[in-house]
Enzyme design. Structure first.
Site, PDB file in Angstrom:
ATOM      1  N   GLU A   1       0.809  -1.221   0.000  1.00 10.46           N
ATOM      2  CA  GLU A   1       0.000   0.000   0.000  1.00 10.46           C
ATOM      3  C   GLU A   1       0.840   1.267   0.000  1.00 10.46           C
ATOM      4  O   GLU A   1       0.467   2.279  -0.606  1.00 10.46           O
ATOM      5  CB  GLU A   1      -0.953   0.003   1.200  1.00 10.46           C
ATOM      6  CG  GLU A   1      -2.017  -1.105   1.166  1.00 10.46           C
ATOM      7  CD  GLU A   1      -1.509  -2.451   1.674  1.00 10.46           C
ATOM      8  OE1 GLU A   1      -0.351  -2.525   2.151  1.00 10.46           O
ATOM      9  OE2 GLU A   1      -2.275  -3.442   1.609  1.00 10.46           O
TER      10      GLU A   1
ATOM     11  N   HIS B   1     -14.822  -0.832   3.032  1.00 10.74           N
ATOM     12  CA  HIS B   1     -14.909  -1.678   4.230  1.00 10.74           C
ATOM     13  C   HIS B   1     -14.597  -0.900   5.502  1.00 10.74           C
ATOM     14  O   HIS B   1     -13.965  -1.419   6.421  1.00 10.74           O
ATOM     15  CB  HIS B   1     -13.985  -2.889   4.096  1.00 10.74           C
ATOM     16  CG  HIS B   1     -14.395  -3.864   3.019  1.00 10.74           C
ATOM     17  ND1 HIS B   1     -14.605  -3.478   1.721  1.00 10.74           N
ATOM     18  CD2 HIS B   1     -14.604  -5.198   3.053  1.00 10.74           C
ATOM     19  CE1 HIS B   1     -14.952  -4.533   0.992  1.00 10.74           C
ATOM     20  NE2 HIS B   1     -14.963  -5.585   1.777  1.00 10.74           N
TER      21      HIS B   1
END
Lengths: 316, 289
Positions: free
Chosen positions: A61, A112
């Site tokens: 990431e 999420h």
């Protein structure tokens, strides 16, 4: 009370996916990056339609945020997508330096978010991301309430010049805002006119707040209801004008009290118009595994808890 | 390109003069500010001088942040800002007199490079280590999408290569076949707490970059023949489907005897007396600011 109709449950992440696909077809500058969660974050349709503009970044990431910043410097509009926990918490420093301090036009697509992620449990259920992201100078923080609004917010984020944190969720939730809506960043939506109490809700809690307001009306309590989809910049004018009428506020959000919408509103009111407040939010604890609805109830994030907070503040 | 020289000898002699002035600037800036990072600035000085005064296909007039149509340089090791600022100013990106404002309140010459400060020549903020290579990859991908044939350069540190994100970027650049990127490492073998081998050994960087799938070149970062040979080789490898890494063997603090080869001067400013001792070893060639 104005009527709001659920046209069928849909997940907000799919609203993001639809918005991204729309952007892919209409704006050749829009590119997308994903950290091995293309299906979960609903970037698959964009990736399929525009393979040259989609960058699979793997489970890395930090590098994804940097690549997004570089693409933005080169004139593109990157949407970097992963779970909110990894999109905000894991790469805070990358967002801070390579995105916000560097003023790169990166859109963080954070799926999420919150405890409605459900069964995966606390490691994946970030409840701190709004706080982390709204602390960053230059960052816009958007937390839409349903599928249609998330789609519109995605399109608006691309048109905004500068970093945006776009927060959405996993489960199907009522879809009740208009299909064709113009999303104005930083502009609260006034969902109901009332004089007894202000309820300010964001994200999944907006529908719960509508349910609460309907029930409260049957008991003679008139709710002034605001949908705050943009937590930063905060629509101070809408909040102050509502509170001027009601003199009381309940804030509702799927987030910790610390750093959330409620604290943003409290900070505003402390400076401009102090009034009694209640927070329907999570108080200094992590989430856990369970069904989304079960968790929202257990953590006090539903219509019943909003009603209880309203009655407490009114002294009813 | 900026200067056209008759011979390599003439070119290297001229660049040595610039590099000497740049090292004087670094010493004076850090001493003036009472803080800053002279060690790595000195070790990278010849590389950046060669890059900005010969290799990069960009001029102060053509430079823009988006980088369209010209070579871009990303400084990942933001703490060598005295070097970066000196080279930019000497190359004409902003007034040389501004070097005297390094780290001063209100200056465009922030402790580490900033975008907010709107200093010409700076594409991206850096300082928190490990991020610049990823950003350079993104910029290189943007050039590919836009059909822009110019190149992207990035300078990282060897100590910085302890950051995990560097190796995320190393894998990503190969996966995405970023072959318009020339990354460079200032391999001076020193970091704040000691040698890189003492602090957390890097092992053989050549083997590491090769095994990640990069074209890897090793060169002497204080010898202009070697630097330009490396640039030439790197340029010839572009377009071949792989990113290129030049590992420049350098010496921390190079050019000033008491700073050379030790980690002690990574992030410390000299006293006025020490500064004078250092300046006596560096010819003033272009005039101090």
């Amino acid at each position: 009370m104005k009527k709001y109709i659920n046209t069928g449950n849909k997940d907000t992440r799919s609203g993001f996916g639809a918005g991204l696909s729309h952007l892919g077809a209409t704006n050749p500058k829009v590119v997308a990056l994903c950290a091995d969660l293309t299906g979960s974050v609903k970037m698959g349709a964009f990736a399929k339609a525009h393979p040259e503009r989609f960058f699979q970044c793997g489970i890395a990431e930090a590098n994804m945020i940097g690549m997004a910043a570089g693409l933005a410097i080169g004139g593109y509009i990157p949407f970097a997508g992963t779970f909110a926990n990894f999109a905000a918490g894991r790469v805070y420093d990358q967002i801070r330096q390579s995105v916000c301090y560097s003023e790169t036009n990166v859109k963080i697509a954070a799926s999420h978010a919150g405890i409605t992620l459900g069964e995966d449990g606390a490691t994946h259920q970030i409840l701190e991301d709004i706080g982390l992201m709204r602390m960053l100078p230059n960052m816009v923080v958007i937390n839409p309430c349903d599928y249609n609004q998330t789609k519109a917010a995605t399109i608006a984020a691309a048109a905004w010049q500068g970093p945006v944190y776009l927060r959405f969720g996993r489960p199907g939730v009522p879809n009740f805002t208009p299909e064709e809506q113009v999303f104005e960043i930083g502009k609260a939506l006034h969902l109901n006119e009332g004089s007894d109490v202000t309820i300010i809700a964001t994200g999944h809690l907006v529908w719960e707040a509508i349910q609460a307001a309907e029930i409260l009306e049957t008991e003679g309590i008139r709710v002034d209801l605001l949908n705050i989809h943009t937590i930063k910049p905060l629509d101070c004018e809408a909040i102050l004008s509502s509170v001027a009428k009601t003199g009381r506020v309940v804030c509702a959000e799927e987030h910790l009290i610390a750093g959330g919408l409620g604290e943003a509103v409290a900070g505003l009111l402390a400076r401009k118009h102090p009034v009694p407040m209640r927070f329907v939010a999570v108080n200094d604890r992590f989430g856990q595994s369970g069904k989304p609805a079960q968790l929202m109830s257990a953590y006090g994030l539903d219509a019943a808890h909003i009603i209880a907070a309203v009655k407490e503040i009114i002294g009813a | 390109m900026f200067f056209n020289f008759i011979s390599h000898y003439e070119r290297h002699s001229y660049l040595s003069k610039i590099a000497s002035q740049v090292r004087r600037d670094i010493l004076r800036m850090v001493t003036g500010a009472g803080s800053g990072h002279p060690g790595g600035s000195m070790s990278s000085a010849d590389i950046l001088t060669a890059l900005y005064f010969k290799e990069l296909n960009v001029t102060p007039e053509s430079w823009n942040r988006e980088g369209t149509g010209h070579d871009m340089f990303f400084l990942s090791i933001g703490h060598v800002s005295p070097l970066f600022y000196s080279v930019l100013a000497r190359r004409g990106y902003f007034p040389i007199s501004e070097l005297g404002t390094f780290r001063v309140y209100g200056s465009r010459l922030q402790g580490h490079p900033s975008i907010e400060a709107t200093l010409p020549g700076v594409h991206q903020a850096s300082g928190s280590l490990g991020q610049g290579l990823s950003v350079a990859i993104g910029a290189a991908l943007a050039k590919r999408l836009a059909g822009d044939k110019s190149r992207v350069f990035a300078l990282i540190g060897d100590g910085e290569s302890q950051e995990g994100q560097i190796w995320e970027a190393a894998a990503a650049a190969v996966h995405h076949k970023v072959d318009n990127l020339i990354a460079m490492t200032d391999w001076n073998h020193q970091q704040i707490d000691g040698t890189t081998e003492e602090v957390q050994s890097l092992g053989d960087l050549t083997l590491k970059w090769n095994s990640f799938g990069w074209e890897c070149i090793v060169a002497n970062g204080h010898n202009f023949n070697s630097i330009f040979e490396a640039f030439g080789r790197a340029d010839s490898l572009l377009g071949g489907g792989r990113p290129v890494m030049i590992l420049f063997e350098t010496e921390m603090g190079h050019g000033v005897d008491f700073m050379a080869g030790t980690h002690e001067w990574h992030g410390k400013s000299p006293s006025k007396e020490q500064c004078e001792r250092g300046l006596a070893q560096l010819e003033e060639t272009l005039g101090d600011y």
